[in-house]
Design a protein around this motif. Structure first.
Motif, PDB file in Angstrom:
ATOM      1  N   UNK A  46       0.878  -1.172   0.000  1.00  0.00           N
ATOM      2  CA  UNK A  46       0.000   0.000   0.000  1.00  0.00           C
ATOM      3  C   UNK A  46       0.911   1.217   0.000  1.00  0.00           C
ATOM      4  N   UNK A  47       0.844   2.022  -1.050  1.00  0.00           N
ATOM      5  CA  UNK A  47       1.859   3.053  -1.266  1.00  0.00           C
ATOM      6  C   UNK A  47       1.352   4.479  -1.062  1.00  0.00           C
ATOM      7  N   UNK A  68       7.435   6.268   8.590  1.00  0.00           N
ATOM      8  CA  UNK A  68       6.046   6.621   8.879  1.00  0.00           C
ATOM      9  C   UNK A  68       5.088   5.782   8.035  1.00  0.00           C
ATOM     10  N   UNK A  69       4.065   5.296   8.696  1.00  0.00           N
ATOM     11  CA  UNK A  69       2.970   4.580   8.019  1.00  0.00           C
ATOM     12  C   UNK A  69       3.437   3.340   7.276  1.00  0.00           C
ATOM     13  N   UNK A  70       4.325   2.606   7.876  1.00  0.00           N
ATOM     14  CA  UNK A  70       4.743   1.321   7.290  1.00  0.00           C
ATOM     15  C   UNK A  70       4.601   0.174   8.295  1.00  0.00           C
ATOM     16  N   UNK A  71       4.971   0.397   9.566  1.00  0.00           N
ATOM     17  CA  UNK A  71       4.875  -0.757  10.477  1.00  0.00           C
ATOM     18  C   UNK A  71       3.430  -1.132  10.796  1.00  0.00           C
ATOM     19  N   UNK A  72       2.487  -0.287  10.416  1.00  0.00           N
ATOM     20  CA  UNK A  72       1.073  -0.675  10.584  1.00  0.00           C
ATOM     21  C   UNK A  72       0.731  -1.925   9.761  1.00  0.00           C
ATOM     22  N   UNK A 105      -0.241   7.352  13.879  1.00  0.00           N
ATOM     23  CA  UNK A 105      -1.048   6.308  14.540  1.00  0.00           C
ATOM     24  C   UNK A 105      -0.180   5.140  15.014  1.00  0.00           C
ATOM     25  N   UNK A 106       1.126   5.272  14.885  1.00  0.00           N
ATOM     26  CA  UNK A 106       2.024   4.166  15.245  1.00  0.00           C
ATOM     27  C   UNK A 106       2.767   4.468  16.539  1.00  0.00           C
ATOM     28  N   UNK A 107       3.140   3.406  17.262  1.00  0.00           N
ATOM     29  CA  UNK A 107       3.935   3.620  18.478  1.00  0.00           C
ATOM     30  C   UNK A 107       4.790   2.384  18.741  1.00  0.00           C
ATOM     31  N   UNK A 108       5.768   2.551  19.616  1.00  0.00           N
ATOM     32  CA  UNK A 108       6.633   1.415  19.962  1.00  0.00           C
ATOM     33  C   UNK A 108       6.141   0.713  21.220  1.00  0.00           C
ATOM     34  N   UNK A 109       5.000   1.164  21.735  1.00  0.00           N
ATOM     35  CA  UNK A 109       4.450   0.562  22.937  1.00  0.00           C
ATOM     36  C   UNK A 109       4.297  -0.946  22.752  1.00  0.00           C
TER      37      UNK A 109
END
Ligand SMILES: C[S@@+](CC[C@H](N)C(=O)[O-])C[C@H]1O[C@@H](n2cnc3c(N)ncnc32)[C@H](O)[C@@H]1O
Length: 282
Positions: free
Chosen positions: A78-79, A225-229, A258-262
């Protein structure tokens, strides 16, 4: 062949999603079966195959499997991206850059390296280049900025290297910015100027592969940004460890809003500048 009628069985879905996961870290949950079906149907048609099982076997055993794996990655990623995506975060990025420059004091850092990890079609690294020109343009500073944009998909990298854009992706770029950093083409598109392009290099990097990541040296700031989702916990962890290794001590990591390392990693210190959380390698 009418590829819209192809049906992906649960069994073949599992085989394909496991293969994709192993190659890229991208995780297709059962809810995303339909998405995978849609995205891969076109490849089956292009290759003139009969069904998803044949496609799986092609990916596994064909002499052309390495070429097809590239096509697979182009098809399943998804790009979505845009210039000046998440401006509040980019303002923090500029502040962090100022801090890095100031904290170097008399031992001025001569070379600042920024990595747009998973850069898609290039909007993120070019945005970084524009922000640098807008905020740190004095040549007297003697600082050289280097931007590296990487992605797993060859298709988006080809497009990033061309640097020609139109429409929705430019919605956050003001007329002033368009006039200053782009050249309008005969087709009414906008081509990024060489002064920004020349700050940027592109390469194919799979973020879950530590050896590939290492080849690019160490960075002061990483935007991932917006990749590990799109990853499961294990691939997120691997990616974050790889990024940690490629940051200089004192370097920073920006994730998507919307991403975090939690519950993923405690390697980084969470530091807040304004409302935007960011991560520091101490
Ligand atoms: C939604 S885009 C994000 C683009 C940009 N970072 C942004 O925030 O606007 C996600 C990108 O991650 C890339 N990607 C997915 N898995 C990857 C992996 N394992 N290694 C490198 N890039 C990957 C995809 O090809 C895609 O271009």
């Amino acid at each position: 062949m009418e590829y819209s009628n192809l049906n992906l069985s649960d069994d073949v879905f599992k085989k394909l999603k496991d293969m994709i996961y192993e190659i890229s870290g991208i995780f297709f949950s059962d809810q995303k079966k339909y998405l995978l079906e849609t995205r891969l149907s076109k490849r089956i048609s292009v290759l003139n195959l009969s069904n998803f099982e044949d496609y799986y076997n092609y990916l596994k055993y064909s002499p052309l499997k390495n070429t097809e794996i590239k096509e697979l990655l182009n098809s399943i990623t998804t790009n979505e991206t845009s210039f000046f995506r998440d401006m509040p975060q980019l303002e923090v990025f500029v502040d962090v850059l100022k801090q890095i420059i100031q904290s170097s004091g008399n031992n001025a850092i001569k070379n600042i390296r920024i990595w747009s990890a998973a850069c898609s079609t290039g909007e993120e690294p070019y945005t970084v280049g524009i922000l640098i020109k807008e905020n740190f343009s004095s040549p007297a500073s003697g600082i050289k900025f280097e931007i590296v944009g990487t992605d797993i998909s060859e298709k988006v990298l080809e497009s990033a290297k061309k640097g020609i854009y139109n429409g929705y992706t430019l919605r956050n770029a003001s007329q002033a910015i368009l006039g200053k950093y782009f050249v309008k083409t005969d087709d009414d598109e906008y081509k990024i100027k060489d002064e920004i392009k020349n700050m940027t290099t592109f390469g194919n990097v799979n973020l879950i592969d530590g050896n590939e990541v290492k080849k690019y040296g160490s960075f002061d700031i990483v935007l991932c940004r917006n990749v590990i989702i799109y990853f499961d916990a294990e691939s997120k962890k691997k990616t974050i460890e790889n990024i940690y290794e490629s940051l200089k001590p004192g370097g920073y990591l920006f994730l998507g809003h919307s991403e975090s390392l939690h519950s993923i990693s405690s390697l980084f210190k969470l530091v807040g500048l304004g409302k935007t959380p960011l991560y520091k390698k101490e």
